[in-house]
Design a protein around this motif. Structure first.
Motif, PDB file in Angstrom:
ATOM      1  N   UNK A   1      11.054  -0.267   2.800  1.00  0.00           N
ATOM      2  CA  UNK A   1      11.970   0.699   2.194  1.00  0.00           C
ATOM      3  C   UNK A   1      12.717   0.079   1.013  1.00  0.00           C
ATOM      4  N   UNK A   2      13.171  -1.144   1.190  1.00  0.00           N
ATOM      5  CA  UNK A   2      13.870  -1.818   0.093  1.00  0.00           C
ATOM      6  C   UNK A   2      12.961  -1.917  -1.133  1.00  0.00           C
ATOM      7  N   UNK A   3      11.728  -2.319  -0.918  1.00  0.00           N
ATOM      8  CA  UNK A   3      10.813  -2.514  -2.047  1.00  0.00           C
ATOM      9  C   UNK A   3      10.424  -1.184  -2.690  1.00  0.00           C
ATOM     10  N   UNK A   4      10.244  -0.157  -1.872  1.00  0.00           N
ATOM     11  CA  UNK A   4       9.906   1.157  -2.435  1.00  0.00           C
ATOM     12  C   UNK A   4      11.063   1.704  -3.265  1.00  0.00           C
ATOM     13  N   UNK A   5      12.275   1.503  -2.795  1.00  0.00           N
ATOM     14  CA  UNK A   5      13.452   1.939  -3.560  1.00  0.00           C
ATOM     15  C   UNK A   5      13.512   1.192  -4.887  1.00  0.00           C
ATOM     16  N   UNK A   6      13.234  -0.102  -4.851  1.00  0.00           N
ATOM     17  CA  UNK A   6      13.229  -0.891  -6.085  1.00  0.00           C
ATOM     18  C   UNK A   6      12.120  -0.450  -7.032  1.00  0.00           C
ATOM     19  N   UNK A   7      11.094   0.219  -6.496  1.00  0.00           N
ATOM     20  CA  UNK A   7       9.960   0.660  -7.309  1.00  0.00           C
ATOM     21  C   UNK A   7       9.972   2.159  -7.585  1.00  0.00           C
TER      22      UNK A   7
ATOM     23  N   UNK B   1       0.821  -1.210   0.000  1.00  0.00           N
ATOM     24  CA  UNK B   1       0.000   0.000   0.000  1.00  0.00           C
ATOM     25  C   UNK B   1       0.857   1.262   0.000  1.00  0.00           C
ATOM     26  N   UNK B   2       1.995   1.205   0.678  1.00  0.00           N
ATOM     27  CA  UNK B   2       2.890   2.360   0.679  1.00  0.00           C
ATOM     28  C   UNK B   2       3.425   2.663  -0.707  1.00  0.00           C
ATOM     29  N   UNK B   3       3.807   1.619  -1.431  1.00  0.00           N
ATOM     30  CA  UNK B   3       4.333   1.810  -2.788  1.00  0.00           C
ATOM     31  C   UNK B   3       3.244   2.344  -3.711  1.00  0.00           C
ATOM     32  N   UNK B   4       2.030   1.819  -3.584  1.00  0.00           N
ATOM     33  CA  UNK B   4       0.947   2.314  -4.429  1.00  0.00           C
ATOM     34  C   UNK B   4       0.634   3.782  -4.132  1.00  0.00           C
ATOM     35  N   UNK B   5       0.655   4.161  -2.854  1.00  0.00           N
ATOM     36  CA  UNK B   5       0.440   5.567  -2.502  1.00  0.00           C
ATOM     37  C   UNK B   5       1.552   6.433  -3.082  1.00  0.00           C
ATOM     38  N   UNK B   6       2.785   5.975  -2.949  1.00  0.00           N
ATOM     39  CA  UNK B   6       3.933   6.690  -3.515  1.00  0.00           C
ATOM     40  C   UNK B   6       3.774   6.868  -5.021  1.00  0.00           C
ATOM     41  N   UNK B   7       3.419   5.789  -5.709  1.00  0.00           N
ATOM     42  CA  UNK B   7       3.255   5.873  -7.161  1.00  0.00           C
ATOM     43  C   UNK B   7       2.125   6.819  -7.547  1.00  0.00           C
TER      44      UNK B   7
END
Length: 571
Positions: free
Chosen positions: A420-426, A368-374
């Motif tokens: 954090x690792x996954x968000x950086x990768x995305x 959900x964090x990555x989707x919000x970031x995107x």
């Protein structure tokens, strides 16, 4: 008595001339002398060399070909290559487009009969979108069967579209996107609307200096100013705020609720800041997380807390929340959001994170964090993932005191570092580092001042190449234990790029002066400044940050969009 004629011969006298006339007309038509009543078959362009041999009869082969071609920047049925073909070549081969549209991401030319839209920047094709009828026969499950789960899932919705976008990072610089109607109970397996093969192409005009040339032409004060993001004083362009721009060359500002009275005043204040003669555009940031952490004025409808969003656990909802957060900020003139929160709320006694977190499950927080970031990024607003390396297991409020987490590096890797690792990768571009002490990693300094954490883990282990910003250096976690100026110097020496100084003009001046003194004494090299300034300018150019002034904010229209979204998911 006269002899009678044979009646049969009589009719032959009439038939023979008619037959001769008919033969003459037919012969005349054969040599092209007449007008044909049958239309010619239309001219059909020969198939391009990259067209799959087994058309719609074999969807599996078509999907595989689409994935294969995309790795080379190609689209089935189209002879051009993203990242290589010049738009002039497209025009020479296909002629003038039917429609041309200019967008933030480039210029798009539509070829209706080809069912293709070609996008380009700096005269180079960077996006090919195909609406080919064969591709439109491909269902969602066929895409996933061949390609597996996508690297990103995005969503787009307006008055006429409600779409899901499956993004596959087929090469480091090229994405293959499958755009389909959003699956529903009625149509759980929708067919493709179109595909896009997108290759990152740098858009740099001949007039724009290279980043290295820009840095070479900057004074030391200008470089240091870019590395400070300062809190604004009051609600108007007063003497102190003017001084921060003209004397200290500050590169950006953070705004709190007390600075933002109403939409008109907010837009006016930001426009006045932008009106100064600035070498580089300003970063203008705010904490707009949703829930109870919201700064924008004007009676905007509020979003649920991240904890509530985590309970709903819907990727599309999170993406659309992020998109609307980005729209809000952009409407006022902000370009930087200090969100989303990627802390895992693993300590129920945590006084500072709580419902700002998506939950205590690293998978849900990551997704959900990555989707919000995107979603935020989709509106060309910079998102900031925070609070690295994880503030969720603290029992002390870092605004007041310095929290201590006694976890080892291995323990962090098993929980806190996952989002954090996954968000950086995305595609995370900015990471905010927390004021928390992790004695197992660095017994002397909190994360925001620690080389083992910012350089060894964040830069080297996680491979983050973007901008590192500290949490507010005026918080008690710093001021109760360190001299604020020396804390800023230590932070830069350890790997941060921007020092956030949220409150008090004197604190900003002290930090600026301390950094300048450290450079003059050789404690911080000018090369070290250049590294951070390069990352900051790269960020500003990536998001096309400029000093364009904004007009009135339509609160009613934004609230309508927010309420429609909440009605859909909070039934």
């Amino acid at each position: 008595m006269a002899k009678q004629r044979n009646p049969r011969l009589y009719w032959l006298y009439f038939l023979i001339p008619l037959l001769i006339l008919a033969l003459a007309v037919y012969a005349f038509g054969l040599v092209g002398g007449g007008t044909r009543s049958v239309k010619e078959n239309p001219i059909v362009s020969p198939p391009t060399t990259n067209k799959p041999s087994d058309k719609s009869e074999n969807l599996d082969a078509l999907v595989r070909d689409t994935f294969s071609f995309s790795k080379e920047g190609k689209v089935v049925h189209t002879p051009f290559i993203t990242g290589k073909t010049k738009i002039m070549e497209v025009n020479q081969k296909w002629g003038e487009p039917n429609h041309t549209t200019e967008a933030e991401s480039g210029i798009y030319e539509e070829y209706v009969e080809r069912h293709v839209v070609v996008g380009y920047v700096s005269e180079t094709v960077n996006d090919i979108r195909s609406y080919d009828s064969e591709l439109q026969n491909i269902p969602l499950n066929e895409v996933k069967k061949v390609g597996g789960e996508p690297d990103e899932v995005r969503y787009y919705q307006d008055e006429t579209h409600n779409q899901i976008i499956l993004v596959y990072h087929v090469t480091p610089s090229t994405d293959l996107k499958w755009i389909l109607p959003k699956p529903s109970d009625r149509v759980p397996n929708p067919k493709v609307d179109h595909i896009s093969v997108f290759t990152e192409v740098k858009n740099q005009s001949n007039q724009q200096k290279s980043i290295s040339e820009t840095i070479t032409g900057m004074s030391m004060d200008e470089k240091i100013g870019q590395m400070i993001l300062a809190g604004i004083t009051g609600t108007t362009m007063d003497t102190n705020n003017k001084s921060l721009l003209t004397k200290y060359k500050i590169g950006g500002f953070i705004f709190y609720r007390e600075n933002l009275v109403n939409p008109q005043q907010t837009v006016q204040l930001l426009n006045e800041l932008k009106s100064n003669d600035l070498a580089l555009p300003l970063l203008l940031g705010v904490d707009q997380e949703g829930g109870h952490i919201t700064r924008l004025p004007g009676g905007l409808a509020n979003f649920p807390t991240n904890q509530e969003i985590g309970t709903i656990n819907n990727s599309q909802f999170s993406y659309q929340v992020g998109t609307l957060l980005g729209k809000e900020l952009k409407a006022f003139g902000f370009n930087l959001d200090f969100a989303p929160v990627l802390d895992i709320n693993s300590n129920p006694n945590n006084p500072i994170i709580g419902d700002r977190s998506f939950g205590n499950n690293p998978e849900i927080v990551s997704k959900l964090g990555i989707q919000t970031m995107n979603g935020i990024q989709s509106e060309n607003v910079i998102a900031t993932i925070k609070h690295f390396p994880g503030h969720g297991d603290t029992s002390v409020d870092s605004h007041l005191e310095l929290p201590i987490i006694k976890k080892t590096r291995i323990q962090l890797e098993g929980l806190e570092l996952i989002p954090f690792r996954r968000a950086i990768d995305n595609g995370a571009d900015v990471v905010m580092v927390a004021h928390i002490l992790l004695p197992q990693l660095d017994s002397n300094f909190p994360a925001s001042m620690s080389k083992p954490i910012m350089t060894d883990i964040l830069r080297n282990q996680l491979g983050f190449k973007g901008v590192i910003i500290t949490d507010d250096m005026t918080m008690g976690a710093i001021t109760e234990h360190f001299d604020i100026g020396q804390a800023a110097v230590q932070s830069l020496k350890s790997g941060s790029d921007i020092i956030l100084v949220g409150h008090e003009y004197d604190n900003i001046v002290e930090i600026f002066s301390s950094i300048k003194t450290a450079v003059q004494k050789g404690e911080i090299s000018e090369q070290r400044l250049n590294e951070s300034v390069e990352r900051i300018i790269t960020l500003k150019r990536k998001y096309k940050i400029n000093n364009e002034k904004m007009g009135n904010v339509n609160i009613g229209e934004m609230n309508k969009s927010i309420n429609n979204l909440l009605d859909e998911y909070l039934k």
